[in-house]
Design a protein around this motif. Sequence first.
Motif, PDB file in Angstrom:
ATOM      1  N   ASP A  19       0.849  -1.367   0.142  1.00 24.47           N
ATOM      2  CA  ASP A  19      -0.187   0.040   0.084  1.00 24.47           C
ATOM      3  C   ASP A  19       1.103   1.251  -0.006  1.00 24.47           C
ATOM      4  N   VAL A  20       2.317   1.230  -0.325  1.00 23.81           N
ATOM      5  CA  VAL A  20       3.242   2.334  -0.205  1.00 23.81           C
ATOM      6  C   VAL A  20       3.826   2.007  -1.384  1.00 23.81           C
ATOM      7  N   LEU A  21       3.983   3.124  -2.164  1.00 24.60           N
ATOM      8  CA  LEU A  21       4.865   3.308  -3.435  1.00 24.60           C
ATOM      9  C   LEU A  21       5.877   4.222  -3.262  1.00 24.60           C
ATOM     10  N   GLN A  22       6.973   3.785  -3.419  1.00 30.64           N
ATOM     11  CA  GLN A  22       8.389   4.636  -3.179  1.00 30.64           C
ATOM     12  C   GLN A  22       8.995   4.718  -4.584  1.00 30.64           C
ATOM     13  N   ILE A  23       9.188   6.005  -4.970  1.00 33.73           N
ATOM     14  CA  ILE A  23      10.245   6.269  -6.314  1.00 33.73           C
ATOM     15  C   ILE A  23      11.400   6.823  -5.780  1.00 33.73           C
ATOM     16  N   LEU A  24      12.755   6.288  -5.972  1.00 36.93           N
ATOM     17  CA  LEU A  24      13.742   6.641  -5.392  1.00 36.93           C
ATOM     18  C   LEU A  24      14.879   6.657  -6.444  1.00 36.93           C
ATOM     19  N   TRP A  25      15.838   7.769  -6.527  1.00 39.70           N
ATOM     20  CA  TRP A  25      16.804   7.942  -7.523  1.00 39.70           C
ATOM     21  C   TRP A  25      18.200   8.217  -6.917  1.00 39.70           C
ATOM     22  N   CYS A  26      19.150   8.105  -7.330  1.00 37.64           N
ATOM     23  CA  CYS A  26      20.698   8.467  -7.260  1.00 37.64           C
ATOM     24  C   CYS A  26      20.770   9.945  -7.820  1.00 37.64           C
ATOM     25  N   PRO A  27      21.020  10.817  -7.206  1.00 38.75           N
ATOM     26  CA  PRO A  27      21.306  12.154  -7.674  1.00 38.75           C
ATOM     27  C   PRO A  27      22.313  12.306  -8.490  1.00 38.75           C
ATOM     28  N   VAL A  49      12.104   1.581  -8.130  1.00 37.96           N
ATOM     29  CA  VAL A  49      10.548   1.575  -7.909  1.00 37.96           C
ATOM     30  C   VAL A  49      10.148   0.585  -6.676  1.00 37.96           C
ATOM     31  N   CYS A  50       9.669   1.032  -5.651  1.00 35.72           N
ATOM     32  CA  CYS A  50       9.758   0.033  -4.364  1.00 35.72           C
ATOM     33  C   CYS A  50       8.184   0.088  -4.081  1.00 35.72           C
ATOM     34  N   TYR A  51       7.567  -0.996  -4.178  1.00 34.43           N
ATOM     35  CA  TYR A  51       6.084  -1.314  -3.470  1.00 34.43           C
ATOM     36  C   TYR A  51       6.240  -1.909  -1.958  1.00 34.43           C
ATOM     37  N   ARG A  52       5.642  -1.432  -1.060  1.00 29.14           N
ATOM     38  CA  ARG A  52       5.943  -1.804   0.391  1.00 29.14           C
ATOM     39  C   ARG A  52       4.606  -1.765   1.028  1.00 29.14           C
ATOM     40  N   ASN A  53       4.378  -2.595   1.929  1.00 28.55           N
ATOM     41  CA  ASN A  53       3.421  -2.586   2.865  1.00 28.55           C
ATOM     42  C   ASN A  53       3.831  -1.573   4.289  1.00 28.55           C
ATOM     43  N   SER A  54       2.892  -0.628   4.484  1.00 23.67           N
ATOM     44  CA  SER A  54       3.018   0.413   5.414  1.00 23.67           C
ATOM     45  C   SER A  54       3.332  -0.334   6.976  1.00 23.67           C
ATOM     46  N   HIS A  55       2.722  -1.286   7.279  1.00 23.54           N
ATOM     47  CA  HIS A  55       3.023  -1.755   8.473  1.00 23.54           C
ATOM     48  C   HIS A  55       4.479  -2.485   8.540  1.00 23.54           C
ATOM     49  N   SER A  56       5.205  -2.588   7.668  1.00 23.99           N
ATOM     50  CA  SER A  56       6.540  -3.017   7.502  1.00 23.99           C
ATOM     51  C   SER A  56       7.591  -1.820   7.603  1.00 23.99           C
ATOM     52  N   LEU A  57       7.147  -0.780   7.707  1.00 22.00           N
ATOM     53  CA  LEU A  57       7.925   0.396   7.605  1.00 22.00           C
ATOM     54  C   LEU A  57       8.365   1.025   8.954  1.00 22.00           C
ATOM     55  N   SER A  58       9.583   1.297   9.346  1.00 23.53           N
ATOM     56  CA  SER A  58       9.526   1.879  10.587  1.00 23.53           C
ATOM     57  C   SER A  58       9.185   3.354  10.570  1.00 23.53           C
ATOM     58  N   GLU A  59       9.282   4.018  11.715  1.00 20.39           N
ATOM     59  CA  GLU A  59       8.735   5.386  12.111  1.00 20.39           C
ATOM     60  C   GLU A  59       9.500   6.226  11.071  1.00 20.39           C
ATOM     61  N   SER A  60       8.933   7.090  10.400  1.00 20.18           N
ATOM     62  CA  SER A  60       9.368   8.098   9.693  1.00 20.18           C
ATOM     63  C   SER A  60      10.349   9.098  10.422  1.00 20.18           C
TER      64      SER A  60
END
Length: 228
Positions: A19-27, A49-60
């Motif tokens: 339920d989380v999409l993260q798009i990351l890049w090396c600048p 491109v990373c799809y994750r489950n919000s329950h598995s993410l640590s605190e922001s």
Amino acid sequence: MQVFARDVPWYDGFPAGTDVLQILWCPFQHHYDDATMPYNGIAGPFVQVCYRNSHSLSESPSVPPEPLVVGEAGYLPSPCLLRPEPVTEYPHPGALGEEFEERVDEWEMATFGDITDDPEDYEPRFRWELSTAPGWKLGGHEPWNYQGYFGPVQCHSCGSEMRFVAAVASSEWDGGTASWAPAGSLDGPVDSRLRRQSPTGVRLGSDETMRIFTCPASPEHPVVSDLM
């Protein structure tokens, strides 16, 4: 870019259990080898491109992390709060075949051709104002530049037609696509309009847009990104 599924209920790209999409890049400017070369061969930031489950993410973290150095000033986005808004758009006319593209040209000339005596001067209204939305976007139809439609983007690993995930843009609109600007964004002094036009501060190539694709056959296949 980080997006939660609850904020974009119209986007159907989340795999089961995520339920989380993260798009990351090396600048930094990356020059790809043959296996992962961008579709049009233009180098740019390396993308994941990373799809994750919000329950598995640590605190922001309270302070967003920043890289110590960046290769290009325009490769470090200014922090922005996303307010996703669905819009209606249509494929590039070239993606629908030559017959449809000819019908679009005929409609444009019949509707707008009387504005100028020179048929070369009329604006392609469908491409710029009705077709693919400019700016940053998630899903929908992939943008194409003024050179036209080159065909589906294919996976370098298996040859499958790739899925368009997102567009990362140097600006939200330009002189030809101002009709897509949010209400009120074209008001006021020029400097304030320019700030609204590029709230992230991202600049790719010559004010171009990066398109990001993933392979529907396997998430392990490399992401394809290019500049248009």
